[in-house]
Design an enzyme around this catalytic site. Sequence first.
Site, short mmCIF file in Angstrom:
data_model
loop_
_atom_site.label_atom_id
_atom_site.label_comp_id
_atom_site.label_asym_id
_atom_site.label_seq_id
_atom_site.Cartn_x
_atom_site.Cartn_y
_atom_site.Cartn_z
N TYR A 52 4.87 -12.75 5.03
CA TYR A 52 3.63 -12.24 4.36
C TYR A 52 3.31 -12.93 2.97
O TYR A 52 4.02 -13.15 2.06
CB TYR A 52 4.16 -10.63 3.78
N THR B 251 0.81 -1.19 -0.11
CA THR B 251 -0.07 -0.06 -0.14
C THR B 251 0.93 1.27 0.10
O THR B 251 0.50 2.28 -0.60
CB THR B 251 -1.24 0.11 1.16
N LYS C 12 1.56 -12.60 7.82
CA LYS C 12 0.31 -11.85 7.43
C LYS C 12 -0.32 -12.79 6.47
O LYS C 12 0.36 -12.89 5.37
CB LYS C 12 0.65 -10.52 6.85
N VAL D 283 -3.36 -6.16 9.20
CA VAL D 283 -2.75 -5.52 8.34
C VAL D 283 -3.76 -4.65 7.40
O VAL D 283 -4.13 -5.58 6.42
CB VAL D 283 -1.84 -6.06 7.87
#
Length: 292
Positions: free
Chosen positions: A134, A45, A162, A204
């Site tokens: 992740y 992001t 994540k 997250v």
Amino acid sequence: MITGSLVALVTPMYPNGDIHWEDLDKLVDFHIENGTHGIVAVGTTGESATLDPEEHIRTIGHIIKRVNGRIPVIAGTGGNSTREAIELTTEAHKLGADACLLVVPYYNKPTQEGLYQHFKAIAEAVPGMSQILYNVPGRTACDMLNETVVRLADIPNIVGIKDATGNIPRGAELIEALDGRLAVYSGDDATAADLMLAGAKGNVSVTANVAPKAMAELCEAAIAGNEDETRRLNELLMPLNRKLFLEANPIPVKWALYRMGMIGEGIRLPLTPLSEKFHGEVEDALKASGVL
């Protein structure tokens, strides 16, 4: 252990693509004032793919300095080159990041053994840094299986993962298999409530960029097992959870923050500003969720 709403922070920019440091400070303060539990700096992001290495490290350092110990900062330091990921992680550790977020290597599609060796090498190279893995196969074209995650849990400074698969049964199986050895975090706003009710320790969140207070409250309720309050807040935020992904993240959320008067419209190619045909839908979602 880091828990709660961990905002996947955008990197505000001028129209020419230069980083807008003053707006970045404003966003950090906005999150701390509204109860966000932690900041993920320079992840997907935050447009990590289009920041050069110097900008990447400077942005992480800038956020750490602005936060000044008030909440944890998780530095995005992953990559599809193990050497590069080690270099970024080393620098983030020197800057004082509380943890790093390491994405599954993208494009080159390693095997499960390759994934294990990649994350093991980073952990051994920077032993003082807490590492959160992740897994986001929709972006990386490489899926780290639960069995590989369980194997990596034996490495002391790997502390979490994540899970952005959006697959709740699979995520619940992972939580059970890990048996508390790693913290599992959702990486999918639309399914985060369910994963946290199943035992995940936080989210997250992209949505937290525009609705930090509500997302923080949702995470607190879900982690505490308060299902009724979790469902109420999840229903409130669901329009945002859906509409902030009408185009590739972070295109819609940057426009939403622009509409809120928080940042300018800057974004770096190959990403382009949100298509005008979606402006109304994102604005309606902001209103439905009580942000506007």
